[in-house]
Design a protein around this motif. Structure first.
Motif, PDB file in Angstrom:
ATOM      1  N   PHE A  96      -3.911 -10.087  -6.048  1.00 16.71           N
ATOM      2  CA  PHE A  96      -3.530 -10.314  -4.660  1.00 16.71           C
ATOM      3  C   PHE A  96      -3.537  -9.048  -3.814  1.00 16.71           C
ATOM      4  N   PHE A  97      -2.987  -7.959  -4.307  1.00  9.86           N
ATOM      5  CA  PHE A  97      -2.678  -6.816  -3.456  1.00  9.86           C
ATOM      6  C   PHE A  97      -3.899  -5.988  -3.070  1.00  9.86           C
ATOM      7  N   ILE A  98      -3.962  -5.626  -1.797  1.00  9.95           N
ATOM      8  CA  ILE A  98      -5.090  -4.876  -1.242  1.00  9.95           C
ATOM      9  C   ILE A  98      -5.193  -3.482  -1.867  1.00  9.95           C
ATOM     10  N   TRP A 103      -7.150  -9.780  -2.668  1.00 11.96           N
ATOM     11  CA  TRP A 103      -7.477 -10.710  -1.579  1.00 11.96           C
ATOM     12  C   TRP A 103      -6.373 -10.848  -0.532  1.00 11.96           C
ATOM     13  N   GLU A 104      -5.412  -9.959  -0.536  1.00 11.15           N
ATOM     14  CA  GLU A 104      -4.303  -9.992   0.419  1.00 11.15           C
ATOM     15  C   GLU A 104      -4.797  -9.979   1.879  1.00 11.15           C
ATOM     16  N   TYR A 105      -5.712  -9.075   2.205  1.00  6.88           N
ATOM     17  CA  TYR A 105      -6.257  -8.950   3.563  1.00  6.88           C
ATOM     18  C   TYR A 105      -6.964 -10.233   3.981  1.00  6.88           C
ATOM     19  N   ILE A 108      -4.343 -12.953   4.742  1.00  6.15           N
ATOM     20  CA  ILE A 108      -3.575 -12.812   5.981  1.00  6.15           C
ATOM     21  C   ILE A 108      -4.446 -13.082   7.203  1.00  6.15           C
TER      22      ILE A 108
END
Length: 168
Positions: A96-98, A103-105, A108
């Motif tokens: 998940f984390f950028i 793919w967080e960005y 959002i």
């Protein structure tokens, strides 16, 4: 102009111009379309050059439309489709984390697009001036169904990654 309208204006412009800048970079910086096409090929989006042109063009057009608040449900749908494809092809395996190239960005930006389609772009928008409405569940549904449908269709039709054990 209400505080909500001002908030939507700032959110639309910042998000839309950020997305448009991503398309601009694909056209004019780094490896340009040729380099982006090779990268898309390496990820399995074939033919890479076609998808590089499609992604860059969609990012610029959807980003500018979103920033202007013009045809907002369609701009949001294009953004959602782009983010689904990017998340799946380029970021999914990283979590998940950028900070880990996850793919967080993408998530959002898709949520922002859906949210603005739902609320409408606000009074400081072309949609409002032209009388296209100020958002609704119908707008949200257009953004969601068209966006998710287009993203999944593009993946189903064109995403052909090399098997992990295949020679490069």
């Amino acid at each position: 102009m209400t505080a909500l309208d001002m908030g939507l204006l700032v959110l639309r412009v910042a998000t839309g111009l950020t997305l448009a800048a991503h398309g601009y970079v694909k056209f004019f910086r780094g490896g340009k379309i040729a380099g982006t096409g090779r990268w898309f090929d390496s990820m399995g989006m074939r033919p890479g050059r076609v998808h590089a042109l499609l992604a860059a063009s969609t990012e610029v057009v959807a980003g500018v439309l979103f920033a202007l608040g013009f045809l907002t449900p369609l701009a949001a749908a294009a953004m959602i489709a782009l983010m689904i494809v990017a998340a799946w092809t380029s970021h999914r395996e990283n979590g998940f984390f950028i900070v880990s190239n996850g793919w967080e960005y993408n998530f959002i930006l898709a949520v922002i697009a859906f949210s603005v389609a739902t609320t409408g772009p606000g009074s400081a928008s072309i949609d409002e001036v032209a009388g296209f409405g100020t958002g609704s569940w119908q707008s949200a549904l257009i953004a969601l169904v068209v966006g998710v449908g287009a993203g999944l269709a593009q993946l189903a039709l064109f995403y052909r990654p090399q098997p992990a054990d295949a020679p490069s």
